[in-house]
Design a protein around this motif. Sequence first.
Motif, PDB file in Angstrom:
ATOM      1  N   TYR A  44       0.790  -1.214  -0.030  1.00 57.36           N
ATOM      2  CA  TYR A  44       0.001   0.031   0.064  1.00 57.36           C
ATOM      3  C   TYR A  44       0.862   1.419  -0.128  1.00 57.36           C
ATOM      4  N   ILE A  55      -9.479  -2.705  -7.440  1.00 58.92           N
ATOM      5  CA  ILE A  55      -9.887  -4.042  -7.270  1.00 58.92           C
ATOM      6  C   ILE A  55     -11.217  -3.930  -6.452  1.00 58.92           C
ATOM      7  N   TYR A  61     -14.320  -9.479  -7.655  1.00 58.20           N
ATOM      8  CA  TYR A  61     -13.926  -9.143  -6.248  1.00 58.20           C
ATOM      9  C   TYR A  61     -14.961  -8.764  -5.366  1.00 58.20           C
ATOM     10  N   GLY A 167     -13.571  -4.888   6.279  1.00 58.83           N
ATOM     11  CA  GLY A 167     -12.821  -5.294   4.968  1.00 58.83           C
ATOM     12  C   GLY A 167     -11.937  -6.697   4.934  1.00 58.83           C
ATOM     13  N   SER A 168     -12.408  -7.455   6.086  1.00 55.91           N
ATOM     14  CA  SER A 168     -11.568  -8.692   6.108  1.00 55.91           C
ATOM     15  C   SER A 168      -9.974  -8.452   5.926  1.00 55.91           C
ATOM     16  N   SER A 169      -9.441  -7.128   6.440  1.00 55.71           N
ATOM     17  CA  SER A 169      -8.115  -6.913   6.662  1.00 55.71           C
ATOM     18  C   SER A 169      -7.482  -7.615   7.735  1.00 55.71           C
ATOM     19  N   ASN A 172      -5.629 -10.702   6.415  1.00 57.91           N
ATOM     20  CA  ASN A 172      -4.072 -10.876   6.066  1.00 57.91           C
ATOM     21  C   ASN A 172      -3.031 -11.166   7.151  1.00 57.91           C
ATOM     22  N   TYR A 212      -9.103 -13.330  -6.620  1.00 58.31           N
ATOM     23  CA  TYR A 212      -7.746 -12.999  -6.602  1.00 58.31           C
ATOM     24  C   TYR A 212      -7.037 -13.148  -8.000  1.00 58.31           C
ATOM     25  N   PHE A 222      -1.454  -4.945  -9.014  1.00 58.32           N
ATOM     26  CA  PHE A 222      -1.277  -4.598  -7.403  1.00 58.32           C
ATOM     27  C   PHE A 222      -0.327  -5.351  -6.757  1.00 58.32           C
ATOM     28  N   MET A 258      -0.982 -15.223  -2.189  1.00 55.23           N
ATOM     29  CA  MET A 258      -0.490 -14.348  -3.313  1.00 55.23           C
ATOM     30  C   MET A 258       1.083 -14.495  -3.219  1.00 55.23           C
ATOM     31  N   GLU A 288       1.160 -12.260   0.321  1.00 50.69           N
ATOM     32  CA  GLU A 288       0.339 -11.980   0.982  1.00 50.69           C
ATOM     33  C   GLU A 288      -0.756 -13.403   1.265  1.00 50.69           C
ATOM     34  N   SER A 290      -4.629 -14.316   2.725  1.00 56.18           N
ATOM     35  CA  SER A 290      -5.893 -13.919   3.042  1.00 56.18           C
ATOM     36  C   SER A 290      -6.870 -14.841   3.519  1.00 56.18           C
TER      37      SER A 290
HETATM   38  C1  AVI Z   1      -7.197  -5.855   2.180  1.00 57.97           C
HETATM   39  N1  AVI Z   1      -7.300  -7.225   2.079  1.00 57.97           N
HETATM   40  C2  AVI Z   1      -8.130  -7.771   2.972  1.00 57.97           C
HETATM   41  C3  AVI Z   1      -7.449  -7.551   0.779  1.00 57.97           C
HETATM   42  C4  AVI Z   1      -7.837  -9.092   0.573  1.00 57.97           C
HETATM   43  O1  AVI Z   1      -8.882  -9.399  -0.040  1.00 57.97           O
HETATM   44  O2  AVI Z   1      -6.946  -9.732   1.218  1.00 57.97           O
HETATM   45  C5  AVI Z   1      -6.353  -7.177  -0.148  1.00 57.97           C
HETATM   46  C6  AVI Z   1      -6.373  -7.943  -1.620  1.00 57.97           C
HETATM   47  N2  AVI Z   1      -5.227  -8.664  -2.173  1.00 57.97           N
HETATM   48  C7  AVI Z   1      -5.797  -9.014  -3.308  1.00 57.97           C
HETATM   49  N3  AVI Z   1      -6.868  -8.592  -3.519  1.00 57.97           N
HETATM   50  C8  AVI Z   1      -7.235  -7.838  -2.530  1.00 57.97           C
END
Ligand code: AVI
Length: 328
Positions: A44, A55, A61, A167-169, A172, A212, A222, A258, A288, A290
């Motif tokens: 970010y 996204i 998404y 936002g389901s952050s 992560n 994704y 991204f 990811m 990442e 998720s």
């Molecule tokens: C911010 N986070 C919750 C998003 C997710 O879905 O994990 C980030 C993201 N990564 C890829 N697309 C969106």
Amino acid sequence: MTMREHLLAVPARSPAQIPAISIATDVLDGLSRTPKMLPPKLLYDAQGSALFEQITKLPEYYPTRTEAAILADNADEICSRLRPDVSVSELGAGTATKTRILLRSLLRRQQSVDYFPLDVSDSALQLGKHELECELTAVNVHPQLGDFEDLAFLDEHLPPRLVLYIGSSIGNLEYEEAISLLRDVARHLSAGDQLLLGVDLVKESEVLRAAYNDSTGITAAFNKNLLTRINRELGGHFDPDSFSHVSVWNQASSRIEMHLESNWRQSVKVDALNAKLDFYQGERIHTENSYKYTVESLEELLQRGGFAVEQTWTDSRGWFAVSLGMII
Ligand code: AVI
Ligand code: SAH
């Protein structure tokens, strides 16, 4: 003061340079590991935040629009469970687009709201502040540029408090990290303060995979922006096109992963780190996770984090859940 004088008055190490210092440590540490990884918060910068905004509007998404619908359908009920005159803080607020749904409803119950959004992305915070202040003049926005480790701002405003982590952050984070972050938040709160936590739920793997790995390649951009960021901020020599975006549904761990996968054997210099990084063909950088929850595992997470579950709301397909917890 003219703009030129203002720019000249900026001290040698301006706040804008500070993130580059922590990026250097995180990048060196992450890319020295086996397997290589980079922490997702590095996704970010201004460009990454702008790509994330794109996204959220992709057909594949679903999380953002599903959570927005849950909030829109239940905002009045959620707000009826809050104490009068709450202040609102938010972890990883981004541009706070969905937050406005709740704030609109809250402003039907109280005259003004003090709102404290925390984020590592200055550009997202500034855009969110601007948009909020244009639409909801009774919201006083106090942006907090910082990491989830910087929770002291929660002490600076008095109860009653509502903390948003939507936002389901939280997905992560590793499960134990998530519990530990919720406990940190709880330590800064008092009895009666509340947390609204939104998480993405386990569902059909095809739906998860598409979210994704979108057809227009925005998620790939991204992910690859991490390499562009290292080039820009640390004098890296990555060719983003020499890596592929890879996303994997890891069912056993209930998470989407990811990765950036090296298309061939290569060595990449990063000047500011005085480092040369070697990649074999097919080697991945894990960028990442998720995690996807169930309603049961979400409520257990809240409880283990120090909150009593008050109520959980989901959408009709059961794709996303938002849960309200309270410190007792
Ligand atoms: C911010 N986070 C919750 C998003 C997710 O879905 O994990 C980030 C993201 N990564 C890829 N697309 C969106
Ligand atoms: N809450 C918004 C934005 C989610 S994107 C929504 O639901 O749409 C995740 C946000 O968390 C980004 O704006 C990112 O900059 C921020 N973020 C990620 N890791 C962070 C960290 N460790 N500390 C603070 N903010 C973080």
